[in-house]
Design an enzyme around this catalytic site. Sequence first.
Site, short mmCIF file in Angstrom:
data_model
loop_
_atom_site.label_atom_id
_atom_site.label_comp_id
_atom_site.label_asym_id
_atom_site.label_seq_id
_atom_site.Cartn_x
_atom_site.Cartn_y
_atom_site.Cartn_z
N LYS A 116 0.92 -1.01 -0.04
CA LYS A 116 0.03 0.14 0.00
C LYS A 116 0.87 0.99 0.01
O LYS A 116 0.54 2.35 -0.57
CB LYS A 116 -0.93 0.22 1.34
CG LYS A 116 -1.89 -1.20 1.03
CD LYS A 116 -2.95 -0.93 2.33
CE LYS A 116 -4.04 -1.94 2.33
NZ LYS A 116 -3.88 -3.23 2.18
N GLU A 200 -2.83 7.17 7.66
CA GLU A 200 -3.67 8.23 7.11
C GLU A 200 -4.63 8.80 7.89
O GLU A 200 -5.08 8.11 8.95
CB GLU A 200 -4.08 7.53 5.78
CG GLU A 200 -5.30 6.49 5.75
CD GLU A 200 -5.49 5.94 4.50
OE1 GLU A 200 -6.82 5.55 4.58
OE2 GLU A 200 -4.75 5.70 3.40
N HIS A 235 -13.63 -3.06 9.77
CA HIS A 235 -13.08 -2.65 8.13
C HIS A 235 -13.18 -3.79 7.38
O HIS A 235 -12.24 -3.69 6.49
CB HIS A 235 -11.65 -2.44 8.76
CG HIS A 235 -11.17 -1.42 9.91
ND1 HIS A 235 -11.79 -0.05 9.90
CD2 HIS A 235 -10.78 -1.54 10.89
CE1 HIS A 235 -11.55 0.44 10.97
NE2 HIS A 235 -10.91 -0.19 11.68
N ARG A 291 -6.70 -8.57 -7.85
CA ARG A 291 -7.02 -9.94 -8.14
C ARG A 291 -8.80 -9.70 -8.42
O ARG A 291 -8.95 -8.63 -8.23
CB ARG A 291 -7.00 -10.63 -6.64
CG ARG A 291 -7.48 -9.96 -5.48
CD ARG A 291 -7.32 -10.70 -4.28
NE ARG A 291 -7.40 -9.93 -2.86
CZ ARG A 291 -8.59 -9.25 -2.61
NH1 ARG A 291 -9.81 -9.33 -3.03
NH2 ARG A 291 -8.51 -8.41 -1.53
#
Length: 659
Positions: A116, A200, A235, A291
């Site tokens: 990421k 973030e 999440h 994917r």
Amino acid sequence: MFGTILIANRGEIACRVIRTARRLGIRTVAVHSEADAGAMHVAMADESRLLGPAPARDSYLRIDAIIAAALAAGAEAIHPGYGFLSENAEFAEACAAAGIVFIGPPPAAIRAMGSKSAAKALMEQAGVPLVPGYHGADQSAAILREAADRIGYPLLIKASAGGGGKGMKIVESPADLDGALALAKGEARSAFGDDHVLLERYLTRPRHIEIQVFADSQGNMVHLFERDCSIQRRHQKVVEEAPAPGMDPARRDAMGRAACDAARAIGYVGAGTVEFIAEGDAFHFMEMNTRLQVEHPVTEAITGQDLVEWQLRVAAGQPLPLAQDDLRIAGHAVEVRLYAEDPARDFAPSTGRVEHLRFPAGEHGIRVDTGIRQGDAVTIHYDPMIAKIIAHGPDRAAALARLSRALAGTEIAGTATNLALLRAIASQPEFRAGAVDTGFIARHGAELLAPPAAAPRAALAAAAAFLLAERTSRAAADLADPHSPWAAATAWRMNGDGYQDFHLADGEGVRVLRAHLRPGGFRLDLPDGAADVVQHPGADGALALRLDGRAFAARVLRRDDHLTVFVDGASHALRLADPLAAANTEGPAAGRILAPIPGKVLEVLVSPGDVVARGAVLLVLEAMKVQMRITAPADGTVSAIHCAAGDLVEDGMELVTLG
């Protein structure tokens, strides 16, 4: 096209790939762990190969064993599904080295988006808007704390190497940062073998919107529109729909172009998903999943395309079946994920044998993807998803109406599930109005996660009918002479009306039901008044009853003294109570720390004799890829420890005793 493919996965995605392969005339090879020898995907495939013991690291994550199985079976290609090795560049390279086609993107593309942090840096260079954050290589505590202070709170910690909510934590204040970092890094290390994290800013009312992209090796690329995946817990996605509610054509076009640009930047080939977080008029790149996604069926529903077929054709070197201008949105689709978990216990995963499982059969516009059958076990080793239920209709209202009917017709018993939550979400007014964001479940928790209501009259009548029928059949079977008066199950009494009492625990209370047998049924004394119950022959093992002038069907399952009653689109848990048994007024001792779910002890942080304060972390438990800190409920002294790092523990097992 390939003649034989191996599917390097398990569960519903393996079954999903097998269905498409079978339709195309492709032979399939399944792989499995020792725990999955009798699994549904193994039964469906043309051939199967054992990989190793139950833990994924010893089976589904063993690249060498999977490649060997593919070569032994003569497979020309490997479909990785999602999860496990699906985004592992080394696996893709191992396939190529063995002369086997990897049904997925090139290794370089996987690497570019597999981190990421690296993906965000790449998108930043390309001018794609990002959420303010830190995605640097320096993972020292001082740098992470400095970055957190600069970003501000609340902030989000995310594992750089993976997804699915593993290694993701919300941090509300500086005081919570160190503990959250330790948990996030531990989960990331366990799930992905890499504890690198990024930070973030945590947006307060964002929507999670993703774009399905597809590219071939001839340089063609399209997007197949968007999916809204905002409704989440831990999440992880719970509800997905396509198209996104309220999405206007201009924003759809802008997000689609941005997603395709991101995929082109890394030389992408195959199926991928570019995920954005949107708030107000802005949208920000989050990550790209290299994917197929769990939620791909909603895209298939609105486009009429089989994305697994697209994957197979692209991997075989064929061009994309359609160009961008050929793709159209037809109607609306909603998918919900049925999980083996307990929403009342903070969505703790649940294990156990699925003793009863029924999905709506033949419902128009309904699709069910599952890898679980009645009698299968949900274990601690793998993801707890049982099924995906997908509804498609000409518009969103029609899709939601079909979804509600499908959920009402779904029955499961043997393990805790989120089925009641899914039913509550489907009928929630704000959800039906399309007002969704990632905080939806938390914001409406009191409503969506309310304790089960007391069983209604229909459920009690069904329970009484079931128990009377059971008593009748048992009485007849128990005696050698069926004509004996002792074989009669009429509740006959010498000096009055015959009746049968049933004491049923319902939540915290006990209901006393008195059934007076009558021709064709019985009169039932209920706590809120008597009613006549008429019983007719039912279909498919169900009870056909008439109560208070209303006819309905019900199904009752019994396990020991526990009854599960399915009626009117809901299930109710009852227990036969012994009226002569003394009430148990003693709850668990306050000093006994019990395992909240079955799992593996990763770390014990205290020793006998330690003085601990309320909230102190005693040990870390992992179950189904989720790590939980077990804390002290009160100040005390550790008097005994009943487990060690590496132990597998059962639900309710005593872990630590505090004095």
